[in-house]
Write a protein that holds these residues in place. Sequence first.
Motif, short mmCIF file in Angstrom:
data_model
loop_
_atom_site.label_atom_id
_atom_site.label_comp_id
_atom_site.label_asym_id
_atom_site.label_seq_id
_atom_site.Cartn_x
_atom_site.Cartn_y
_atom_site.Cartn_z
N ASN A 182 0.81 -1.22 0.00
CA ASN A 182 0.00 0.00 0.00
C ASN A 182 0.84 1.27 0.00
OD1 ASN A 182 -2.49 -1.16 -0.20
ND2 ASN A 182 -2.93 -1.14 1.98
N SER A 183 2.09 1.16 0.46
CA SER A 183 2.95 2.34 0.42
C SER A 183 3.40 2.66 -1.01
CB SER A 183 4.18 2.12 1.32
OG SER A 183 5.00 1.07 0.82
N ASN A 184 3.30 1.66 -1.89
CA ASN A 184 3.64 1.86 -3.30
C ASN A 184 2.37 2.27 -4.04
OD1 ASN A 184 4.60 1.78 -5.92
ND2 ASN A 184 4.68 -0.46 -6.03
N THR A 185 1.99 3.52 -3.89
CA THR A 185 0.71 3.97 -4.44
C THR A 185 0.65 3.84 -5.96
OG1 THR A 185 1.53 6.27 -4.50
CG2 THR A 185 0.30 5.58 -2.54
N GLU A 186 1.75 4.07 -6.63
CA GLU A 186 1.76 3.96 -8.09
C GLU A 186 1.50 2.51 -8.51
OE1 GLU A 186 1.45 5.42 -11.69
OE2 GLU A 186 1.86 6.67 -9.94
N GLY A 187 2.08 1.58 -7.77
CA GLY A 187 1.86 0.17 -8.07
C GLY A 187 0.41 -0.23 -7.88
N VAL A 188 -0.22 0.27 -6.81
CA VAL A 188 -1.63 -0.03 -6.57
C VAL A 188 -2.50 0.58 -7.66
CG1 VAL A 188 -3.59 0.34 -5.00
CG2 VAL A 188 -1.33 -0.23 -4.07
N MET A 189 -2.19 1.81 -8.06
CA MET A 189 -2.97 2.48 -9.11
C MET A 189 -2.96 1.68 -10.41
SD MET A 189 -4.48 5.23 -8.06
CE MET A 189 -4.81 5.93 -9.65
N LYS A 190 -1.82 1.08 -10.72
CA LYS A 190 -1.72 0.29 -11.96
C LYS A 190 -2.54 -0.98 -11.89
CE LYS A 190 2.88 1.96 -13.26
NZ LYS A 190 4.31 1.60 -13.45
N GLN A 191 -2.85 -1.44 -10.65
CA GLN A 191 -3.58 -2.70 -10.50
C GLN A 191 -5.09 -2.53 -10.63
OE1 GLN A 191 -2.66 -5.85 -8.29
NE2 GLN A 191 -0.51 -5.70 -8.84
N VAL A 192 -5.60 -1.35 -10.32
CA VAL A 192 -7.06 -1.17 -10.28
C VAL A 192 -7.73 -1.56 -11.60
CG1 VAL A 192 -8.95 0.47 -9.90
CG2 VAL A 192 -6.90 0.58 -8.47
N PRO A 193 -7.21 -1.16 -12.77
CA PRO A 193 -7.85 -1.61 -14.02
C PRO A 193 -7.87 -3.13 -14.15
CG PRO A 193 -6.41 0.26 -14.45
CD PRO A 193 -6.14 -0.17 -13.03
N THR A 203 -1.57 11.08 -4.37
CA THR A 203 -1.39 12.44 -4.84
C THR A 203 -2.71 12.94 -5.44
OG1 THR A 203 -0.74 11.77 -7.07
CG2 THR A 203 1.01 11.91 -5.40
N ASP A 204 -2.80 14.24 -5.66
CA ASP A 204 -4.01 14.78 -6.28
C ASP A 204 -4.24 14.18 -7.66
OD1 ASP A 204 -4.47 16.35 -4.08
OD2 ASP A 204 -3.57 18.16 -4.93
N GLN A 205 -3.15 13.98 -8.40
CA GLN A 205 -3.28 13.39 -9.73
C GLN A 205 -3.78 11.95 -9.64
OE1 GLN A 205 0.36 13.40 -12.01
NE2 GLN A 205 -0.58 12.44 -13.79
N GLN A 206 -3.27 11.20 -8.68
CA GLN A 206 -3.72 9.82 -8.50
C GLN A 206 -5.19 9.77 -8.07
OE1 GLN A 206 -0.70 8.59 -5.71
NE2 GLN A 206 0.42 7.46 -7.28
N LYS A 207 -5.58 10.69 -7.20
CA LYS A 207 -6.98 10.75 -6.78
C LYS A 207 -7.89 11.04 -7.95
CE LYS A 207 -6.48 12.02 -1.91
NZ LYS A 207 -6.78 13.03 -0.87
N SER A 208 -7.48 11.97 -8.80
CA SER A 208 -8.28 12.30 -9.97
C SER A 208 -8.39 11.11 -10.92
CB SER A 208 -7.65 13.49 -10.70
OG SER A 208 -8.37 13.80 -11.87
N GLN A 209 -7.27 10.41 -11.10
CA GLN A 209 -7.25 9.25 -11.99
C GLN A 209 -8.15 8.13 -11.43
OE1 GLN A 209 -3.34 7.54 -12.42
NE2 GLN A 209 -4.09 5.79 -13.61
#
Length: 352
Positions: A209-220, A262-268
């Motif tokens: 969970n600390s790797n937010t970019e990695g989690v974001m890539k998994q959601v799709p 981040t704000d960008q990640q939240k928006s995405q």
Amino acid sequence: MSGELSPGQSEHHSAIGISVIIPIYNMGKFLSQAIDSVLRQSFRNFEILLIDDGSNDDSASICLGYVSSDPRITYYYQNNSGVSAARNVGLSRAGGKYVYFLDSDDSLDKNFLQTSFDAAENQNSDILIVGPYHSKRLSGLAAVPTCAQFLKREFLEKHPDIRFPENIQPCEDGLFSHQLLALTSAVGTNPDGIYFYRQHESQNHRIINSNTEGVMKQVPAWIAILRNFYRHYDLLGTHALHLILFMEHEPFGLRYLSMDLTDQQKSQLHQIIKSYVAELMPYIGEDQKKLISRPFLHFVSIEDSSDFQVYYERYVKKEKMKMRLYFFLIKCIPLKRLRKDMRKAMREKFER
């Protein structure tokens, strides 16, 4: 998948009551406590499957020590492939009537297996939700962690396509349980099952969970799994609300609200969730919308997520004020028993 069985591996047979599967990766520090908590169970008709996911600490030697001392324990080693693969290997070798997954850094109360077995038998459950926290949330439950899942193996074998998704983490347990919950109405509860969850810095979910970019890539990838599942079983017409509640629980509640994005990640993430939920909304009625939280309905209705935090903070503040008011009014009720019951009901309402 490469691997080798320990010398103590024995044949499974239908008389085994419960298969306890313990996936292991570099948890030698806590592993003995996990295994011992199973060996001390008041319920004795179990097997333990130790699935070593390529550990490079002393986990293997600890496992082999237990295998040599108790014929109910088996050991399997695989090259590092992730916790989902380890659990799936254990499931493929399980011989018990029921299956339970125990993390190698946690432990069980001595009556955990007995109360769970009895509850599953008495309620004829395909899935038994274990523990007081998750049991009281049975209504509208969209997913549960592995520690709260006590599963009938016959039910799992009827759906061999539903397994822990490999190369997915976090949310692998949420996706697994969500799909299973959609496939049966035989869901029971055991609020008396006590699971001891260990908090420590090297916990896998903390690192992930600390790797937010990695989690974001998994959601799709989560959504792709869900799309395929609902299409294959043709469940959208009957279970769209179940799926929306999953979206509220996992990507919204556990990721958007709880992670340091981040704000960008939240928006995405907002756009991903909003877009998928928009596809699902036509399948539910107005009465079903009442089962979705107001914050989530607001979240999927707005165009821009930048103002959501202000809305959500106001909402939480208002709910806390309501709770304080309710508890104040309850104090004025003269009957002690009634006050106690109302306090309990209010706590459950505001914890949802």
